[in-house]
Design a protein around this motif. Structure first.
Motif, PDB file in Angstrom:
ATOM      1  N   SER A 212     -31.761 -60.029 -13.647  1.00 15.91           N
ATOM      2  CA  SER A 212     -30.690 -59.977 -12.650  1.00 15.91           C
ATOM      3  C   SER A 212     -30.737 -58.726 -11.779  1.00 15.91           C
ATOM      4  CB  SER A 212     -29.340 -60.019 -13.361  1.00 15.91           C
ATOM      5  OG  SER A 212     -29.097 -58.765 -13.944  1.00 15.91           O
ATOM      6  N   ASP A 213     -30.210 -58.842 -10.570  1.00 20.45           N
ATOM      7  CA  ASP A 213     -30.161 -57.694  -9.668  1.00 20.45           C
ATOM      8  C   ASP A 213     -29.339 -56.565 -10.264  1.00 20.45           C
ATOM      9  OD1 ASP A 213     -31.690 -58.933  -7.854  1.00 20.45           O
ATOM     10  OD2 ASP A 213     -30.061 -59.502  -6.505  1.00 20.45           O
ATOM     11  N   ARG A 214     -28.287 -56.950 -10.950  1.00 19.87           N
ATOM     12  CA  ARG A 214     -27.426 -55.931 -11.534  1.00 19.87           C
ATOM     13  C   ARG A 214     -28.192 -55.121 -12.575  1.00 19.87           C
ATOM     14  NH1 ARG A 214     -22.056 -56.697 -14.684  1.00 19.87           N
ATOM     15  NH2 ARG A 214     -21.617 -54.489 -15.063  1.00 19.87           N
ATOM     16  N   ALA A 215     -28.955 -55.812 -13.381  1.00 12.15           N
ATOM     17  CA  ALA A 215     -29.771 -55.125 -14.386  1.00 12.15           C
ATOM     18  C   ALA A 215     -30.756 -54.186 -13.707  1.00 12.15           C
ATOM     19  CB  ALA A 215     -30.505 -56.142 -15.246  1.00 12.15           C
ATOM     20  N   LYS A 216     -31.377 -54.657 -12.646  1.00 10.51           N
ATOM     21  CA  LYS A 216     -32.342 -53.808 -11.941  1.00 10.51           C
ATOM     22  C   LYS A 216     -31.661 -52.591 -11.337  1.00 10.51           C
ATOM     23  CE  LYS A 216     -35.641 -57.423 -10.905  1.00 10.51           C
ATOM     24  NZ  LYS A 216     -36.055 -58.425  -9.936  1.00 10.51           N
ATOM     25  N   ARG A 217     -30.479 -52.826 -10.740  1.00  8.83           N
ATOM     26  CA  ARG A 217     -29.735 -51.708 -10.145  1.00  8.83           C
ATOM     27  C   ARG A 217     -29.355 -50.685 -11.197  1.00  8.83           C
ATOM     28  NH1 ARG A 217     -26.759 -55.173  -7.087  1.00  8.83           N
ATOM     29  NH2 ARG A 217     -24.963 -55.011  -8.457  1.00  8.83           N
ATOM     30  N   ASN A 218     -28.807 -51.176 -12.308  1.00  2.39           N
ATOM     31  CA  ASN A 218     -28.426 -50.265 -13.385  1.00  2.39           C
ATOM     32  C   ASN A 218     -29.615 -49.457 -13.873  1.00  2.39           C
ATOM     33  OD1 ASN A 218     -25.785 -50.943 -13.408  1.00  2.39           O
ATOM     34  ND2 ASN A 218     -25.886 -52.290 -15.186  1.00  2.39           N
ATOM     35  N   PHE A 219     -30.734 -50.147 -14.035  1.00  2.00           N
ATOM     36  CA  PHE A 219     -31.905 -49.427 -14.519  1.00  2.00           C
ATOM     37  C   PHE A 219     -32.378 -48.395 -13.504  1.00  2.00           C
ATOM     38  CE2 PHE A 219     -36.480 -48.695 -14.880  1.00  2.00           C
ATOM     39  CZ  PHE A 219     -36.482 -48.060 -16.104  1.00  2.00           C
ATOM     40  N   SER A 220     -32.414 -48.758 -12.208  1.00  2.00           N
ATOM     41  CA  SER A 220     -32.935 -47.745 -11.270  1.00  2.00           C
ATOM     42  C   SER A 220     -32.024 -46.547 -11.175  1.00  2.00           C
ATOM     43  CB  SER A 220     -33.239 -48.260  -9.859  1.00  2.00           C
ATOM     44  OG  SER A 220     -32.708 -49.462  -9.612  1.00  2.00           O
ATOM     45  N   LYS A 221     -30.737 -46.768 -11.303  1.00  2.00           N
ATOM     46  CA  LYS A 221     -29.806 -45.642 -11.303  1.00  2.00           C
ATOM     47  C   LYS A 221     -30.108 -44.716 -12.493  1.00  2.00           C
ATOM     48  CE  LYS A 221     -24.913 -44.917 -11.360  1.00  2.00           C
ATOM     49  NZ  LYS A 221     -23.908 -45.447 -12.264  1.00  2.00           N
ATOM     50  N   TRP A 222     -30.247 -45.340 -13.643  1.00  2.01           N
ATOM     51  CA  TRP A 222     -30.567 -44.581 -14.850  1.00  2.01           C
ATOM     52  C   TRP A 222     -31.902 -43.862 -14.679  1.00  2.01           C
ATOM     53  CZ3 TRP A 222     -34.575 -44.397 -18.264  1.00  2.01           C
ATOM     54  CH2 TRP A 222     -34.346 -43.716 -19.470  1.00  2.01           C
ATOM     55  N   PHE A 223     -32.882 -44.585 -14.139  1.00  5.04           N
ATOM     56  CA  PHE A 223     -34.230 -44.032 -14.034  1.00  5.04           C
ATOM     57  C   PHE A 223     -34.292 -42.854 -13.057  1.00  5.04           C
ATOM     58  CE2 PHE A 223     -38.504 -43.781 -12.266  1.00  5.04           C
ATOM     59  CZ  PHE A 223     -39.220 -43.559 -13.431  1.00  5.04           C
ATOM     60  N   ASN A 224     -33.537 -42.939 -11.960  1.00  8.07           N
ATOM     61  CA  ASN A 224     -33.517 -41.812 -11.016  1.00  8.07           C
ATOM     62  C   ASN A 224     -33.048 -40.534 -11.688  1.00  8.07           C
ATOM     63  OD1 ASN A 224     -34.448 -43.298  -8.902  1.00  8.07           O
ATOM     64  ND2 ASN A 224     -32.408 -43.761  -8.071  1.00  8.07           N
ATOM     65  N   GLU A 225     -32.020 -40.660 -12.509  1.00  3.48           N
ATOM     66  CA  GLU A 225     -31.524 -39.478 -13.217  1.00  3.48           C
ATOM     67  C   GLU A 225     -32.572 -38.978 -14.218  1.00  3.48           C
ATOM     68  OE1 GLU A 225     -27.595 -39.964 -14.892  1.00  3.48           O
ATOM     69  OE2 GLU A 225     -27.711 -37.989 -15.838  1.00  3.48           O
ATOM     70  N   PHE A 226     -33.160 -39.914 -14.918  1.00 10.95           N
ATOM     71  CA  PHE A 226     -34.226 -39.580 -15.866  1.00 10.95           C
ATOM     72  C   PHE A 226     -35.361 -38.818 -15.162  1.00 10.95           C
ATOM     73  CE2 PHE A 226     -38.364 -40.668 -17.626  1.00 10.95           C
ATOM     74  CZ  PHE A 226     -38.216 -40.463 -18.991  1.00 10.95           C
ATOM     75  N   TYR A 227     -35.767 -39.329 -14.019  1.00 13.25           N
ATOM     76  CA  TYR A 227     -36.895 -38.746 -13.281  1.00 13.25           C
ATOM     77  C   TYR A 227     -36.592 -37.309 -12.864  1.00 13.25           C
ATOM     78  CZ  TYR A 227     -41.050 -38.750 -10.311  1.00 13.25           C
ATOM     79  OH  TYR A 227     -42.280 -38.471  -9.763  1.00 13.25           O
ATOM     80  N   LYS A 228     -35.344 -37.103 -12.431  1.00 12.32           N
ATOM     81  CA  LYS A 228     -34.947 -35.745 -12.031  1.00 12.32           C
ATOM     82  C   LYS A 228     -35.015 -34.795 -13.210  1.00 12.32           C
ATOM     83  CE  LYS A 228     -31.849 -36.285  -8.131  1.00 12.32           C
ATOM     84  NZ  LYS A 228     -30.709 -37.216  -8.267  1.00 12.32           N
ATOM     85  N   ILE A 229     -34.498 -35.226 -14.347  1.00 13.59           N
ATOM     86  CA  ILE A 229     -34.496 -34.361 -15.532  1.00 13.59           C
ATOM     87  C   ILE A 229     -35.924 -33.984 -15.905  1.00 13.59           C
ATOM     88  CG2 ILE A 229     -34.014 -34.297 -18.025  1.00 13.59           C
ATOM     89  CD1 ILE A 229     -31.585 -36.119 -17.433  1.00 13.59           C
ATOM     90  N   VAL A 230     -36.792 -34.958 -15.900  1.00 20.95           N
ATOM     91  CA  VAL A 230     -38.158 -34.743 -16.350  1.00 20.95           C
ATOM     92  C   VAL A 230     -38.955 -33.888 -15.361  1.00 20.95           C
ATOM     93  CG1 VAL A 230     -40.321 -35.978 -16.753  1.00 20.95           C
ATOM     94  CG2 VAL A 230     -38.226 -36.791 -17.788  1.00 20.95           C
ATOM     95  N   ASN A 231     -38.575 -33.924 -14.093  1.00 23.44           N
ATOM     96  CA  ASN A 231     -39.364 -33.192 -13.095  1.00 23.44           C
ATOM     97  C   ASN A 231     -38.716 -31.917 -12.576  1.00 23.44           C
ATOM     98  OD1 ASN A 231     -41.896 -34.826 -12.617  1.00 23.44           O
ATOM     99  ND2 ASN A 231     -40.300 -36.379 -12.574  1.00 23.44           N
TER     100      ASN A 231
END
Ligand SMILES: Nc1ncnc2c1ncn2[C@@H]1O[C@H](COP(=O)(O)OP(=O)(O)OP(=O)(O)O)[C@@H](O)[C@H]1O
Ligand SMILES: [Mg+2]
Length: 233
Positions: A212-231
């Motif tokens: 679902s789009d909602r699942a994808k949206r939720n994941f990308s939001k989560w992933f953006n934060e993850f990416y910032k922390i890691v980098n």
């Protein structure tokens, strides 16, 4: 030099394998297209099994590489892997054995190499005591890493939260306790389920039409934060 990331916790079933697969997937594909190795160190090799099926079916998606390595193999190969890859993501083996000293646990031996530990929290999965045992070991490893001029950054995140059940409320309490006791950092403090579909631990599930789009949206939001922390470090 690769960034080495572990998703680990004390209790099973909170989403380790799911999250490491999705993270590896996201890092390997546009817009990032990093060189990613996923190390499945779980004896059950759940990711490797799923992946064998995936790779045959999906076109136009860059597969991340996934290999099984136990700690001895990992220790032997890490120098070379560190040069070959930009990210090494580890699904660690087993749980902590509280009867063994920290330095004899398989998971801690992996942690000695890690720049980041992400700890998943899912409702119904935790009692605060076991999380504290796990955190204490992680903090010991952090000290060892610091003494070598490195660090182990520890971040918690919430998976599969709906704020509907008693389990959800217990989880909120636990998180508050951990924040008070350990000043533990959590991602996305506004709690929500980051992904709303089952069987997300494959490359196909994330890219196939019915996810679902909602699942994808939720994941990308989560992933953006993850990416910032890691980098950021
Ligand atoms: N965000 C999510 N949305 C929906 N389902 C999820 C999500 N995260 C995990 N799941 C599902 O929850 C179950 C447990 O997840 P997973 O296998 O990733 O946990 P684990 O921590 O690796 O477990 P184990 O300790 O057994 O290795 C799986 O069926 C998975 O598909
Ligand atoms: Mg798993």
């Amino acid at each position: 030099m690769a960034k080495i990331i572990i998703v680990g916790n004390q209790k099973g079933g909170a989403g380790k394998s799911t999250v490491v697969s999705m993270v590896a997937n996201a890092l390997a594909n546009a817009p990032y297209q990093h060189k990613v190795l996923l190390v499945d160190a779980d004896i059950q090799q759940s990711i490797i099994k799923r992946r064998l099926g995936d790779v045959r079916f999906i076109e136009g998606v860059t597969p991340y590489e996934v290999v099984y390595k136990n700690i001895a193999q990992f220790q032997k190969d890490i120098k070379q892997l560190d040069q070959e890859y930009e990210y090494i993501i580890i699904d660690p083996p087993g749980k902590l054995d509280v009867n063994l000293p920290a330095d004899q646990q398989e998971v801690t031996k992996f942690l000695l190499y890690a720049d980041h530990l992400f700890i998943p929290f899912a409702p119904g999965n935790y009692v605060v005591e076991s999380t504290i045992d796990f955190l204490k070991v992680a903090l010991q490893i952090k000290k060892v890493r610091k003494s070598k001029g490195a660090d182990l950054e520890i971040t918690g995140f919430i998976n599969m939260f709906e704020n509907r059940t008693l389990d959800d409320q217990f989880l909120v309490q636990e998180i508050e306790e951990l924040q008070d006791m350990f000043r533990m950092e959590f991602m996305d403090k506004k709690l929500h389920r980051y992904a709303l579909f089952r069987n997300v631990d494959t490359i196909s599930s994330f890219y196939e039409e019915q996810s679902s789009d909602r699942a994808k949206r939720n994941f990308s939001k989560w992933f953006n934060e993850f990416y910032k922390i890691v980098n950021d470090g």
